[in-house]
Write a protein that holds these residues in place. Sequence first.
Motif, PDB file in Angstrom:
ATOM      1  N   THR A  63       0.833  -1.211   0.000  1.00  0.00           N
ATOM      2  CA  THR A  63       0.000   0.000   0.000  1.00  0.00           C
ATOM      3  C   THR A  63       0.867   1.261   0.000  1.00  0.00           C
ATOM      4  OG1 THR A  63      -1.569  -1.261   1.294  1.00  0.00           O
ATOM      5  CG2 THR A  63      -1.925   1.110   1.166  1.00  0.00           C
ATOM      6  N   ALA A  64       1.975   1.217   0.751  1.00  0.00           N
ATOM      7  CA  ALA A  64       2.861   2.387   0.792  1.00  0.00           C
ATOM      8  C   ALA A  64       3.425   2.679  -0.586  1.00  0.00           C
ATOM      9  CB  ALA A  64       4.000   2.148   1.786  1.00  0.00           C
ATOM     10  N   ILE A  65       3.877   1.629  -1.286  1.00  0.00           N
ATOM     11  CA  ILE A  65       4.393   1.827  -2.646  1.00  0.00           C
ATOM     12  C   ILE A  65       3.295   2.358  -3.548  1.00  0.00           C
ATOM     13  CG2 ILE A  65       5.233   0.631  -4.707  1.00  0.00           C
ATOM     14  CD1 ILE A  65       7.262  -0.521  -3.224  1.00  0.00           C
ATOM     15  N   PHE A  66       2.123   1.772  -3.406  1.00  0.00           N
ATOM     16  CA  PHE A  66       1.010   2.241  -4.223  1.00  0.00           C
ATOM     17  C   PHE A  66       0.767   3.732  -3.984  1.00  0.00           C
ATOM     18  CE2 PHE A  66      -3.363   3.608  -4.118  1.00  0.00           C
ATOM     19  CZ  PHE A  66      -3.681   3.487  -5.456  1.00  0.00           C
ATOM     20  N   LEU A  67       0.748   4.122  -2.699  1.00  0.00           N
ATOM     21  CA  LEU A  67       0.475   5.528  -2.370  1.00  0.00           C
ATOM     22  C   LEU A  67       1.521   6.445  -3.003  1.00  0.00           C
ATOM     23  CD1 LEU A  67      -0.668   5.489   1.349  1.00  0.00           C
ATOM     24  CD2 LEU A  67      -1.973   6.242  -0.640  1.00  0.00           C
ATOM     25  N   CYS A  68       2.809   6.046  -2.892  1.00  0.00           N
ATOM     26  CA  CYS A  68       3.874   6.864  -3.468  1.00  0.00           C
ATOM     27  C   CYS A  68       3.679   7.030  -4.965  1.00  0.00           C
ATOM     28  CB  CYS A  68       5.233   6.207  -3.240  1.00  0.00           C
ATOM     29  SG  CYS A  68       5.848   6.456  -1.599  1.00  0.00           S
ATOM     30  N   VAL A  69       3.440   5.896  -5.647  1.00  0.00           N
ATOM     31  CA  VAL A  69       3.287   5.941  -7.101  1.00  0.00           C
ATOM     32  C   VAL A  69       2.071   6.781  -7.453  1.00  0.00           C
ATOM     33  CG1 VAL A  69       2.832   4.568  -9.155  1.00  0.00           C
ATOM     34  CG2 VAL A  69       4.410   3.725  -7.425  1.00  0.00           C
ATOM     35  N   PHE A  70       0.991   6.519  -6.750  1.00  0.00           N
ATOM     36  CA  PHE A  70      -0.245   7.222  -7.083  1.00  0.00           C
ATOM     37  C   PHE A  70      -0.111   8.723  -6.837  1.00  0.00           C
ATOM     38  CE2 PHE A  70      -4.292   9.058  -5.747  1.00  0.00           C
ATOM     39  CZ  PHE A  70      -4.993   8.906  -6.927  1.00  0.00           C
ATOM     40  N   VAL A  71       0.372   9.097  -5.650  1.00  0.00           N
ATOM     41  CA  VAL A  71       0.470  10.532  -5.323  1.00  0.00           C
ATOM     42  C   VAL A  71       1.393  11.220  -6.303  1.00  0.00           C
ATOM     43  CG1 VAL A  71       1.307  12.187  -3.611  1.00  0.00           C
ATOM     44  CG2 VAL A  71      -0.106  10.270  -2.889  1.00  0.00           C
ATOM     45  N   ASN A  72       2.529  10.574  -6.616  1.00  0.00           N
ATOM     46  CA  ASN A  72       3.472  11.224  -7.522  1.00  0.00           C
ATOM     47  C   ASN A  72       2.876  11.417  -8.912  1.00  0.00           C
ATOM     48  OD1 ASN A  72       5.612  10.830  -9.791  1.00  0.00           O
ATOM     49  ND2 ASN A  72       6.673  11.762  -8.054  1.00  0.00           N
ATOM     50  N   ILE A  73       2.326  10.352  -9.479  1.00  0.00           N
ATOM     51  CA  ILE A  73       1.833  10.470 -10.858  1.00  0.00           C
ATOM     52  C   ILE A  73       0.603  11.370 -10.912  1.00  0.00           C
ATOM     53  CG2 ILE A  73       0.926   9.191 -12.848  1.00  0.00           C
ATOM     54  CD1 ILE A  73       2.741   6.929 -12.157  1.00  0.00           C
ATOM     55  N   ALA A  74      -0.284  11.203  -9.942  1.00  0.00           N
ATOM     56  CA  ALA A  74      -1.474  12.060  -9.928  1.00  0.00           C
ATOM     57  C   ALA A  74      -1.070  13.525  -9.812  1.00  0.00           C
ATOM     58  CB  ALA A  74      -2.369  11.665  -8.764  1.00  0.00           C
ATOM     59  N   MET A  75       0.009  13.761  -9.074  1.00  0.00           N
ATOM     60  CA  MET A  75       0.502  15.132  -8.882  1.00  0.00           C
ATOM     61  C   MET A  75       0.997  15.718 -10.200  1.00  0.00           C
ATOM     62  SD  MET A  75       3.593  15.864  -6.281  1.00  0.00           S
ATOM     63  CE  MET A  75       5.007  15.509  -7.295  1.00  0.00           C
ATOM     64  N   VAL A  76       1.831  14.974 -10.930  1.00  0.00           N
ATOM     65  CA  VAL A  76       2.363  15.546 -12.170  1.00  0.00           C
ATOM     66  C   VAL A  76       1.301  15.601 -13.260  1.00  0.00           C
ATOM     67  CG1 VAL A  76       4.709  14.814 -11.649  1.00  0.00           C
ATOM     68  CG2 VAL A  76       3.299  13.381 -13.111  1.00  0.00           C
ATOM     69  N   LEU A  77       0.226  14.816 -13.100  1.00  0.00           N
ATOM     70  CA  LEU A  77      -0.860  14.887 -14.077  1.00  0.00           C
ATOM     71  C   LEU A  77      -1.854  15.976 -13.713  1.00  0.00           C
ATOM     72  CD1 LEU A  77      -1.652  11.105 -14.685  1.00  0.00           C
ATOM     73  CD2 LEU A  77      -0.486  12.675 -16.201  1.00  0.00           C
ATOM     74  N   GLY A  78      -1.587  16.663 -12.623  1.00  0.00           N
ATOM     75  CA  GLY A  78      -2.481  17.740 -12.220  1.00  0.00           C
ATOM     76  C   GLY A  78      -3.743  17.250 -11.540  1.00  0.00           C
ATOM     77  N   MET A  79      -3.722  16.012 -11.002  1.00  0.00           N
ATOM     78  CA  MET A  79      -4.905  15.505 -10.314  1.00  0.00           C
ATOM     79  C   MET A  79      -4.834  15.751  -8.816  1.00  0.00           C
ATOM     80  SD  MET A  79      -4.899  11.888 -12.292  1.00  0.00           S
ATOM     81  CE  MET A  79      -6.417  11.159 -11.711  1.00  0.00           C
ATOM     82  N   LEU A  80      -3.640  16.035  -8.313  1.00  0.00           N
ATOM     83  CA  LEU A  80      -3.453  16.297  -6.877  1.00  0.00           C
ATOM     84  C   LEU A  80      -2.554  17.524  -6.759  1.00  0.00           C
ATOM     85  CD1 LEU A  80      -2.671  12.849  -5.197  1.00  0.00           C
ATOM     86  CD2 LEU A  80      -4.693  14.254  -4.875  1.00  0.00           C
TER      87      LEU A  80
END
Lengths: 376, 649
Positions: free
Chosen positions: A318-335
Amino acid sequence: MLRERIQASNYSFLDKLRSIDYLLILLIIAIGLISVFAIYSTEGGKFSFYTKNHIIRLSVFFSLFLILSFVRVSTWYKNAYLFYFVGLLLLITVLFFGISASGATRWINLYFLNLQPSELMKIAVIICFARYYHRIQSSDIQSIKFLIQPIILLIIPCYLVIQQPDLGTSILIAGSGIAIIWLAGLNIKYFVYSGLLLLVSLPFVISILKPYQKSRILTFFNPDRDPLGAGYQIIQSKIAIGSGGFFGKGYLKGTQSYLEFLPEKHTDFIFTLFSEEFGFLGSIILLFLYILLIYRIINVGLVSRSFFAKLYCFGFATAIFLCVFVNIAMVLGMLPIVGAPLPIMSYGGSSLLSIMLGLSIVMSCKIYNQEQISVY
Amino acid sequence: MLNRGRNIEKGRIITRRMFMLAAAKILLFAGISSRLYNLQISDREKYEILSDKNRIREWKTPPQRGIIVDNFNKVLASNDRVFQLHLILDEINDFDLTIFKIKNLIGLDQFQIKKLYKKKERLKPWDTLVVSDNLTWEQFSKINLYLHELEGAKPVLSTSRFYPYSNDLVHIVGYVGDASPKDLEKPEIKENFVPGLKVGKYGIENSQEKMLIGNYGIKRYEVNASGKRISQIDYIKERQGNKVNLTIDIEIQKYAQELLKGKAGSICAMDIYTGEVVAMASSPTYDPNKFTHGINQKDWQEIRNNPLKPLINKSIAGLYSPGSTFKPLVALAALEYGILDPNKTIRCKGHKHPYELYGVKYHCWKKEGHGYMKLRNAIKQSCDIYFYEMARLLGVDKLSIIAKRYGLGTNVLGDLYNDEKNGLVPDTKWKRRALEQSWYLGETVINGIGQGYIQTTPLQLCLMTAQIANGGYKIKPHIIKDDSINYKDIINKIKLDQSNFPLHERNYLDDINVEYYQRMYHKKSNINFVLDAMFGSTNEQYGTSYKSRYDNPKYQFAGKTGTSQVRRITDLDRELDLDTEQIEYKKRDHALYVAFAPYKDPRYAISVIIEHGGSGSKAAAPLASKLIKRIIDRHKLREQFNNGNTSLA
């Protein structure tokens, strides 16, 4: 106790080698190689500082991962609290002796590496909580008495990390901790209530944020509010990714990422550059590699016998998932942009070290998956 | 059994929760994928247009370096206007052609072109290449005339470092040059670097980089598809570096350099109460302006191969035996430890009957001998025999304690200069550790006249003299002005303490909130005795620097000569007794002199060292005498200026 010891000593080296998850190792190597090529590209196709350092770190930490994989999972279990307190001590050290860069004090100078203890804390919280819930009876989990302790253990590091200030890492630490509490089986109503509480208190939380954090969040909702200031990075990142198209612009041919608009293009914005050069296809493949990695980690948890190993593997996944998700969502302008590295891909020693350390514990869960850990 | 049942239940809960979590993860990843699809496939055209037609690019603009001024706010390092030519690499399609055109316009030679290609190798494709950072006006106007034919060329009006007092200050202020990869690792440079920016290489320029460098500005432009600028959108102005204010008085510094002209050596002058370094000259010297745009090979070889070694900052990196300038301190040590009654008489019998210890002979410098000597006379006439005996009685360990206390053996200016030496004050422990040998008494004896293992820098000798002259109070020498301390008040309190000390009525030093002002002596009378003997050495007949004295009490000073041997004196030398000019340069003695002035109510300490200058009284003392007059003449001005009356300068 005795049986456990006999069982452990019965593992021959060949047995251990046989039970290694080779697909997991292959995935780590694949993502590692992609990251080297991506960082090489951020330097404009020159083999210089960042690329060299990244290769050195990857090989050193990967070797460390292989060696630590053979540490018995019960050893990790025994030292789980120690791990947590060392992490906490390092965070306190940062508070007093940390070195600063661009307004934040996050690092300790270890000469060969500037260590960022908050990254290690991500793993420390998971392993600490996994041990805590390992010994708790399922009937006790719902009681307030057993809930208070992990909450305190979680609030302290999160507070210290926010003080640095580093909102992103703090949220990720909190996320992994909450994930384990969830996995342990705490009643869903607690999560619903605290979620509602958070929603209600959100205006208050925003008011105590630092001005730059506030502006990032406001900018997230409306990037055009300040196209040259805080919104600049999001807009430029979106342009870079969008202009990549299906096949991308080709390796070393990205145009947007080469411009100086992204000061952190080799760290937090590495996905932007990758996605611009390799397009939708490349991005989906990379995403798939991460999904596979997470799946393999969960799989190790499923075949493990002890609750500790299960909780740890599911929590770490879950931690890895969170890192990947937060990072990619961030650069895609979703977060909003909060500053979270992409595991393995991003340049940065501490993040890489903590991921490799976490993976070696997963591997040790796999090798010793029949080991029972008694409660003591 | 119950336990096992519970465990199975717990395992099932964990697995069930994991699957719920996994479902959420799949959903979120699906969200990311659809967003990617959205950006890269549905809206691709929109972003492609944005990417190609409407790019925003930013350029960093270099900051101006902070200026460096002297005590009177005179500018020692400024920024001059220069013309530069930059190439913006990703605007260039044919680099070879562009370089060829530029070569024809401004006349680059083969070596310079090679260097440009090498430089380009190191840069990123979107970086700026600085072709020349110092064009003449003629070259600059030519470039401007043909600008439309030159791809990516950018004529830039910029500033560069200029040192108006070129040679006089290089050892203090240092110089700037291109940043090396090692420089770029320093955080203060890394954070503020812009291609072409010069960084400090030595001295104040180097150690005060953080103050001087400033912050770069950012210019954002909208550019078209081929990278040409369409309009400027945003400009964050650069910030000039901060001013660094030195304690040096450039007039005195200039004069000190002039006095040293043609010689190798150093002159240091210091305020004995504040610790402000007024002058710190080192000779020979060189022109720092030559380094700003990269020094050419010929000039560099000339500086490097000069046998008098201009690159060494002799005031802080030159190590010398203090010779007889060490004697006041030896006498002070002997008195403080109560080893010897100053009225003790020793006879100096000349070269025929030298001092003997275990069969080894130790000679006085004076061939015919000094006759019967008491301590005051022995300092005044610098009798070696007296000091041999005194050092033997005192022992090297006690001597080293006092020597270290008064500032020898440790670096004086902290981390301001990376080449400052610590020097060496030997003791028995040091020898056992460093050389793994035990100490010989004979080494103590020659240590008593400042020869042997002992090594000091000129600035240390100046500090030693200052701390004796101010009555034995510890000071902290500095070269960068410290406005946070009220020195006027401190001086008053020290003077009150000096006059009041024997009575112990009140400790005025307690009122000083600066930690280093402490008494270093046991008995005030011992300090006074040494100061009086130094007065005799300069102002009484038979004193070693009698010829350099002033009778006017305003300028009257007290000092001590020193002549430090650079090799062992043989019996043959003694027999020949040659004049300085007759000896080969490398074998001549170093001439030293330390002094403080004015004798009544002293304020400045000075040390002079002339390498291979011969005797201290002939080569060093006259220079000190001249400089002291100049310093005292300017004292009033300095005092008024430092007390806030800035209109005078």
